[in-house]
Design a protein around this motif. Structure first.
Motif, PDB file in Angstrom:
ATOM      1  N   ALA A  39      16.316  86.001  -2.176  1.00  0.00           N
ATOM      2  CA  ALA A  39      14.946  85.872  -1.682  1.00  0.00           C
ATOM      3  C   ALA A  39      13.986  85.880  -2.866  1.00  0.00           C
ATOM      4  O   ALA A  39      14.217  86.582  -3.853  1.00  0.00           O
ATOM      5  CB  ALA A  39      14.604  87.014  -0.727  1.00  0.00           C
ATOM      6  N   ALA A  40      12.936  85.099  -2.757  1.00  0.00           N
ATOM      7  CA  ALA A  40      11.910  85.021  -3.801  1.00  0.00           C
ATOM      8  C   ALA A  40      10.537  85.047  -3.156  1.00  0.00           C
ATOM      9  O   ALA A  40      10.324  84.422  -2.109  1.00  0.00           O
ATOM     10  CB  ALA A  40      12.076  83.747  -4.627  1.00  0.00           C
ATOM     11  N   MET A  41       9.612  85.788  -3.769  1.00  0.00           N
ATOM     12  CA  MET A  41       8.236  85.807  -3.272  1.00  0.00           C
ATOM     13  C   MET A  41       7.382  84.921  -4.166  1.00  0.00           C
ATOM     14  O   MET A  41       7.269  85.162  -5.370  1.00  0.00           O
ATOM     15  CB  MET A  41       7.665  87.227  -3.229  1.00  0.00           C
ATOM     16  CG  MET A  41       6.322  87.261  -2.510  1.00  0.00           C
ATOM     17  SD  MET A  41       5.778  88.944  -2.093  1.00  0.00           S
ATOM     18  CE  MET A  41       4.850  89.363  -3.563  1.00  0.00           C
ATOM     19  N   LEU A  42       6.833  83.889  -3.564  1.00  0.00           N
ATOM     20  CA  LEU A  42       5.925  82.975  -4.238  1.00  0.00           C
ATOM     21  C   LEU A  42       4.507  83.334  -3.818  1.00  0.00           C
ATOM     22  O   LEU A  42       4.285  84.317  -3.128  1.00  0.00           O
ATOM     23  CB  LEU A  42       6.250  81.529  -3.855  1.00  0.00           C
ATOM     24  CG  LEU A  42       7.714  81.096  -3.956  1.00  0.00           C
ATOM     25  CD1 LEU A  42       7.844  79.617  -3.620  1.00  0.00           C
ATOM     26  CD2 LEU A  42       8.299  81.397  -5.313  1.00  0.00           C
ATOM     27  N   PHE A  43       3.543  82.527  -4.208  1.00  0.00           N
ATOM     28  CA  PHE A  43       2.178  82.675  -3.717  1.00  0.00           C
ATOM     29  C   PHE A  43       1.649  81.295  -3.394  1.00  0.00           C
ATOM     30  O   PHE A  43       2.052  80.306  -4.005  1.00  0.00           O
ATOM     31  CB  PHE A  43       1.272  83.387  -4.739  1.00  0.00           C
ATOM     32  CG  PHE A  43       1.168  82.672  -6.068  1.00  0.00           C
ATOM     33  CD1 PHE A  43       0.233  81.665  -6.283  1.00  0.00           C
ATOM     34  CD2 PHE A  43       2.019  83.016  -7.112  1.00  0.00           C
ATOM     35  CE1 PHE A  43       0.155  81.018  -7.504  1.00  0.00           C
ATOM     36  CE2 PHE A  43       1.949  82.380  -8.333  1.00  0.00           C
ATOM     37  CZ  PHE A  43       1.012  81.371  -8.527  1.00  0.00           C
ATOM     38  N   ALA A  44       0.786  81.218  -2.410  1.00  0.00           N
ATOM     39  CA  ALA A  44       0.113  79.968  -2.074  1.00  0.00           C
ATOM     40  C   ALA A  44      -1.219  79.962  -2.814  1.00  0.00           C
ATOM     41  O   ALA A  44      -1.891  80.995  -2.869  1.00  0.00           O
ATOM     42  CB  ALA A  44      -0.104  79.867  -0.567  1.00  0.00           C
ATOM     43  N   PRO A  45      -1.604  78.843  -3.400  1.00  0.00           N
ATOM     44  CA  PRO A  45      -2.833  78.832  -4.194  1.00  0.00           C
ATOM     45  C   PRO A  45      -4.077  79.060  -3.333  1.00  0.00           C
ATOM     46  O   PRO A  45      -4.168  78.567  -2.209  1.00  0.00           O
ATOM     47  CB  PRO A  45      -2.840  77.442  -4.825  1.00  0.00           C
ATOM     48  CG  PRO A  45      -1.998  76.602  -3.932  1.00  0.00           C
ATOM     49  CD  PRO A  45      -0.972  77.530  -3.339  1.00  0.00           C
ATOM     50  N   MET A  46      -4.995  79.830  -3.895  1.00  0.00           N
ATOM     51  CA  MET A  46      -6.284  80.047  -3.237  1.00  0.00           C
ATOM     52  C   MET A  46      -7.077  78.740  -3.314  1.00  0.00           C
ATOM     53  O   MET A  46      -7.120  78.115  -4.385  1.00  0.00           O
ATOM     54  CB  MET A  46      -7.063  81.147  -3.944  1.00  0.00           C
ATOM     55  CG  MET A  46      -6.366  82.486  -3.978  1.00  0.00           C
ATOM     56  SD  MET A  46      -6.814  83.517  -2.615  1.00  0.00           S
ATOM     57  CE  MET A  46      -8.505  83.843  -2.985  1.00  0.00           C
ATOM     58  N   PRO A  47      -7.698  78.308  -2.226  1.00  0.00           N
ATOM     59  CA  PRO A  47      -8.464  77.058  -2.255  1.00  0.00           C
ATOM     60  C   PRO A  47      -9.557  77.101  -3.326  1.00  0.00           C
ATOM     61  O   PRO A  47     -10.305  78.072  -3.432  1.00  0.00           O
ATOM     62  CB  PRO A  47      -9.089  76.985  -0.860  1.00  0.00           C
ATOM     63  CG  PRO A  47      -8.238  77.868  -0.009  1.00  0.00           C
ATOM     64  CD  PRO A  47      -7.723  78.944  -0.917  1.00  0.00           C
ATOM     65  N   GLY A  48      -9.577  76.067  -4.144  1.00  0.00           N
ATOM     66  CA  GLY A  48     -10.615  75.940  -5.162  1.00  0.00           C
ATOM     67  C   GLY A  48     -10.467  76.875  -6.350  1.00  0.00           C
ATOM     68  O   GLY A  48     -11.320  76.892  -7.233  1.00  0.00           O
ATOM     69  N   ALA A  49      -9.383  77.643  -6.419  1.00  0.00           N
ATOM     70  CA  ALA A  49      -9.223  78.617  -7.502  1.00  0.00           C
ATOM     71  C   ALA A  49      -8.498  78.037  -8.715  1.00  0.00           C
ATOM     72  O   ALA A  49      -8.412  78.692  -9.747  1.00  0.00           O
ATOM     73  CB  ALA A  49      -8.490  79.849  -6.993  1.00  0.00           C
ATOM     74  N   GLY A  50      -7.946  76.836  -8.586  1.00  0.00           N
ATOM     75  CA  GLY A  50      -7.246  76.230  -9.705  1.00  0.00           C
ATOM     76  C   GLY A  50      -5.914  76.888 -10.010  1.00  0.00           C
ATOM     77  O   GLY A  50      -5.474  76.886 -11.152  1.00  0.00           O
ATOM     78  N   GLU A  51      -5.267  77.435  -8.976  1.00  0.00           N
ATOM     79  CA  GLU A  51      -3.978  78.083  -9.178  1.00  0.00           C
ATOM     80  C   GLU A  51      -2.840  77.072  -9.042  1.00  0.00           C
ATOM     81  O   GLU A  51      -2.971  76.078  -8.322  1.00  0.00           O
ATOM     82  CB  GLU A  51      -3.776  79.204  -8.154  1.00  0.00           C
ATOM     83  CG  GLU A  51      -4.715  80.365  -8.362  1.00  0.00           C
ATOM     84  CD  GLU A  51      -4.528  81.473  -7.338  1.00  0.00           C
ATOM     85  OE1 GLU A  51      -4.701  82.639  -7.731  1.00  0.00           O
ATOM     86  OE2 GLU A  51      -4.226  81.181  -6.167  1.00  0.00           O
ATOM     87  N   PRO A  52      -1.701  77.346  -9.690  1.00  0.00           N
ATOM     88  CA  PRO A  52      -0.544  76.467  -9.540  1.00  0.00           C
ATOM     89  C   PRO A  52      -0.095  76.386  -8.079  1.00  0.00           C
ATOM     90  O   PRO A  52      -0.162  77.365  -7.337  1.00  0.00           O
ATOM     91  CB  PRO A  52       0.532  77.147 -10.394  1.00  0.00           C
ATOM     92  CG  PRO A  52      -0.233  77.960 -11.389  1.00  0.00           C
ATOM     93  CD  PRO A  52      -1.462  78.419 -10.662  1.00  0.00           C
TER      94      PRO A  52
END
Length: 185
Positions: A39-52
């Motif tokens: 199992a791996a925990m990723l993140f979803a990019p915050m809108p407009g934050a310029g995250e991968p």
């Protein structure tokens, strides 16, 4: 750093995110002498934050039968819980604060089952400490005694700096992956 990220072209974000996802997949699946990641925990990019955007990594993990999680935030306690998703678009929506959040129907996953935790940040320094967005969510999560996963800072090359502000509760990540480099401890 927020101003720098706001000026990044969406096409660059997409290209850089693709390179990051390729590097992360290589790290996760080429682990000589170590057991496979379940199992791996990723993140979803915050809108407009310029995250991968780690969506393509999520697809590859699912293809290889790895449980893909994103964090569910408990705002009153400032705690995060890994939650399994199977469909990035159907299982993630913005909460009232504009944070990408897994749907309520998605099950939580025990922290001890995570093999990798991808950690976002506004900036990462050469000691692998991060400048977050001020809530301390990831520092608390990375401090959990039941977490045995490899913590991987994920950012664009422009977000690497010499030094970030530090506090006693800050937790370094084990490595930092950008669109152009992988820095291990």
């Amino acid at each position: 750093m927020k101003r720098v990220l706001a000026r990044v072209d969406p096409a660059d974000i997409a290209a850089w995110s693709g390179r990051i996802c390729t590097s992360l997949a290589e790290l996760m699946f080429h682990r000589p002498g170590r057991s496979p990641i379940r199992a791996a925990m990723l993140f979803a990019p915050m809108p407009g934050a310029g995250e991968p955007d780690l969506r393509s990594l999520a697809r590859e993990l699912r293809r290889r039968c790895v449980i893909v999680c994103i964090p569910r935030v408990d705002w009153p306690t400032k705690a995060m819980t890994p939650v399994a998703i199977t469909d990035w678009d159907a299982d993630i929506a913005l909460d009232a604060r504009g944070v990408p959040t897994p749907h309520e129907r998605c099950p939580s996953v025990p922290v001890a089952e995570l093999g990798v935790v991808c950690v976002p940040g506004l900036a990462f320094d050469h000691d692998r400490l991060r400048l977050g967005r001020g809530g301390g969510f990831y520092d608390r999560f990375l401090s959990r005694p039941d977490l045995r996963a490899t913590a991987v800072g994920v950012c664009f090359g422009a977000q690497r700096v010499a030094l970030v502000p530090r506090e006693a509760h800050d937790r370094p990540v084990h490595m930092v992956v950008t669109d152009s480099s992988v820095e291990r401890a």
